[in-house]
Design an enzyme around this catalytic site. Structure first.
Site, mmCIF file in Angstrom:
data_model
loop_
_atom_site.group_PDB
_atom_site.id
_atom_site.type_symbol
_atom_site.label_atom_id
_atom_site.label_comp_id
_atom_site.label_asym_id
_atom_site.label_seq_id
_atom_site.Cartn_x
_atom_site.Cartn_y
_atom_site.Cartn_z
ATOM 1 N N CYS A 35 26.687 32.309 64.594
ATOM 2 C CA CYS A 35 27.023 31.667 63.319
ATOM 3 C C CYS A 35 27.589 30.277 63.544
ATOM 4 O O CYS A 35 28.506 30.099 64.344
ATOM 5 C CB CYS A 35 28.036 32.526 62.574
ATOM 6 S SG CYS A 35 28.729 31.709 61.134
ATOM 7 N N CYS A 77 25.981 31.879 46.759
ATOM 8 C CA CYS A 77 26.673 32.306 47.975
ATOM 9 C C CYS A 77 27.952 31.475 48.098
ATOM 10 O O CYS A 77 27.912 30.249 48.223
ATOM 11 C CB CYS A 77 25.757 32.094 49.174
ATOM 12 S SG CYS A 77 26.520 32.570 50.715
ATOM 13 N N CYS A 133 24.639 28.832 57.489
ATOM 14 C CA CYS A 133 26.026 28.717 57.053
ATOM 15 C C CYS A 133 26.842 27.794 57.973
ATOM 16 O O CYS A 133 26.887 27.986 59.171
ATOM 17 C CB CYS A 133 26.609 30.126 57.041
ATOM 18 S SG CYS A 133 28.355 30.204 56.847
ATOM 19 N N CYS A 153 36.451 29.545 60.010
ATOM 20 C CA CYS A 153 36.551 30.997 60.182
ATOM 21 C C CYS A 153 37.203 31.293 61.514
ATOM 22 O O CYS A 153 37.048 30.533 62.471
ATOM 23 C CB CYS A 153 35.148 31.616 60.139
ATOM 24 S SG CYS A 153 35.168 33.416 60.063
ATOM 25 N N CYS A 210 31.695 34.580 65.364
ATOM 26 C CA CYS A 210 30.460 35.335 65.629
ATOM 27 C C CYS A 210 29.510 34.380 66.351
ATOM 28 O O CYS A 210 29.355 33.233 65.943
ATOM 29 C CB CYS A 210 29.839 35.836 64.331
ATOM 30 S SG CYS A 210 30.936 36.928 63.423
ATOM 31 N N GLU A 234 30.925 24.979 51.880
ATOM 32 C CA GLU A 234 29.557 25.016 51.384
ATOM 33 C C GLU A 234 29.375 26.154 50.384
ATOM 34 O O GLU A 234 29.944 27.231 50.555
ATOM 35 C CB GLU A 234 28.602 25.255 52.551
ATOM 36 C CG GLU A 234 28.660 24.167 53.584
ATOM 37 C CD GLU A 234 27.853 24.501 54.821
ATOM 38 O OE1 GLU A 234 27.935 23.718 55.781
ATOM 39 O OE2 GLU A 234 27.164 25.529 54.835
HETATM 40 S S1 SF4 Z 1 29.330 35.206 60.411
HETATM 41 FE FE1 SF4 Z 1 30.370 33.204 60.628
HETATM 42 S S2 SF4 Z 1 31.538 32.920 58.719
HETATM 43 FE FE2 SF4 Z 1 30.939 35.105 58.852
HETATM 44 S S3 SF4 Z 1 32.687 36.105 59.854
HETATM 45 FE FE3 SF4 Z 1 31.279 35.562 61.521
HETATM 46 S S4 SF4 Z 1 31.956 33.507 62.203
HETATM 47 FE FE4 SF4 Z 1 32.912 33.900 60.215
#
Ligand code: SF4
Length: 387
Positions: A150, A136, A374, A143, A147, A121
């Site tokens: 997220c 962005c 995201c 990933c 997190c 994206e």
């Molecule tokens: S916020 Fe989401 S994309 Fe960013 S490092 Fe953490 S898990 Fe990965």
């Protein structure tokens, strides 16, 4: 071993791991090569192997990155027979636009698909007050960092993006807004800044991110100043120093918690690089000043990290740093474990940070109607494909 040796060793380990998730080569199935994403030196070498002098690389660079031209036959400073020869051997690539959604608030979200069908994206966020805005950009497909707040963190890491794929997101967004040729100097444009804040941890794909940013900053091409680029990291400490020295772009740190206990849970990378080390790396970051403050991103989770005591601890933690704090209301997604903070709590938190002398803008959620949290669009596409 000294601390410096340890940092260097850790840096090598991160780079070796990143290589394991390498993107595909830039050669197409028909044998043609994509010229986008090559460094200047690589482009000169490619032209040399093709029997052309270095000035040809300079011409191509101008057409590709300043004019945004993709068709060799439109490169008018190159003779027609050579245009044809170039077209047989090379392409000037772009990611394919899989979806393109415009929010009611003019936030625009692209899902770009690459040759191996992986997709990421890219979001354009216009600045409401001016005729400019931020693109962005993603750095990885998925990933590894998980997190907790997220959505991308729920997707496994498929692979790193190549330099071509990182630059290509910005170039394709420019195509969509017809923003070629590139602006000279500080001329305002709609696509005026880049934030490396999309899918992935940019410092876990450092080589490709650095190469892409060097292409984007090159004065004879897109020529975006380092002051207009912000790299956002969850705190990969050994790579923060290197990014500061080599790229000198603005730094944003996804902090989100003020105790290791909580940050270990919501940003699991903290178990490796705890808050103290991250803040020390920020204090070392080259070029940070009142004119170029470090941004701390802080997602406001109701009853989790949004108390007044948290705000006071935050101010203490960043004392003495040229910094600002972006307060981000959580944008809930299906299955997420958190709720956004109440508007009253957000205001109380922001006031404490502001009274301590730090700008603390509350970032209004953008593009809620187009799944702008995201990673959401990619998951929705995969779900559609599975049904
Ligand atoms: S916020 Fe989401 S994309 Fe960013 S490092 Fe953490 S898990 Fe990965």
């Amino acid at each position: 071993m000294s601390v410096t040796d340890l940092t260097a060793a850790e840096r090598e380990r991160i780079l070796a791991k990143a290589a394991h998730f390498s993107p595909p080569d830039y050669v197409l199935s028909d044998g043609r090569r994509d010229l986008v994403g090559l460094s200047r030196e690589e482009l000169v070498a490619e032209m040399d192997a093709f029997g052309e002098k270095p000035f040809r690389a300079k011409q191509l660079w101008h057409w590709i990155y300043h004019q945004g031209v993709r068709d060799f036959s439109a490169m008018s400073s190159i003779a027609k027979p050579l245009q044809e020869k170039l077209a047989e051997r090379f392409i000037v690539g772009r990611p394919e636009v899989a979806t393109d959604q415009l929010s009611k608030d003019d936030t625009r979200k692209f899902l770009f698909r690459f040759r191996d069908h992986e997709a990421v994206e890219t979001v354009y966020i216009p600045d409401r007050r001016e005729d400019r805005g931020a693109v962005c950009i993603s750095s990885q497909v998925g990933c590894t960092l998980s997190c907790k707040f997220c959505h991308t963190g729920t997707q496994r890491l498929a692979r790193n993006l190549s330099a071509a794929e990182i630059v290509g997101q910005f170039m394709a967004a420019r195509d969509a807004y017809g923003e070629w040729p590139s602006p000279r100097g500080e001329t305002p444009r709609l696509l005026s800044t880049i934030v490396l804040m999309g899918m992935g941890e940019p410092l876990y794909n450092y080589e490709n991110v650095a190469k892409a940013m060097k292409i984007i900053m090159d004065n004879e091409g897109i020529a975006l100043s380092r002051r207009r680029i912000t790299l956002s990291t969850s705190g990969v400490v050994p790579m923060m120093d290197r990014a500061g020295e080599e790229l000198g772009v603005n730094l944003a740190v996804s902090l989100h918690a003020v105790t290791d206990e909580l940050r270990d849970e919501i940003v699991p990378l903290n178990r490796k690089y705890p808050i103290k080390e991250v803040i020390e790396a920020c204090r070392r970051y080259p070029g940070a000043s009142n004119a170029r403050r470090i941004t701390f991103e802080y997602i406001m989770l109701r009853g989790v990290n949004d108390s007044e005591a948290d705000a006071r601890a935050l101010v203490k933690l960043i004392a003495g740093l040229p910094a600002k704090v972006n307060l981000i209301p959580f944008n809930p997604w299906p299955g997420s474990a958190y709720q956004p903070s109440t508007p009253e709590q957000l205001k109380k938190f922001a006031a404490i940070v502001m009274n301590a002398g730090y700008a603390s803008p509350i970032r209004t959620p953008r593009g809620r109607d187009i799944l702008a949290a995201c990673g959401q669009l990619k998951s929705a596409m995969e779900k559609d494909a599975a049904e």
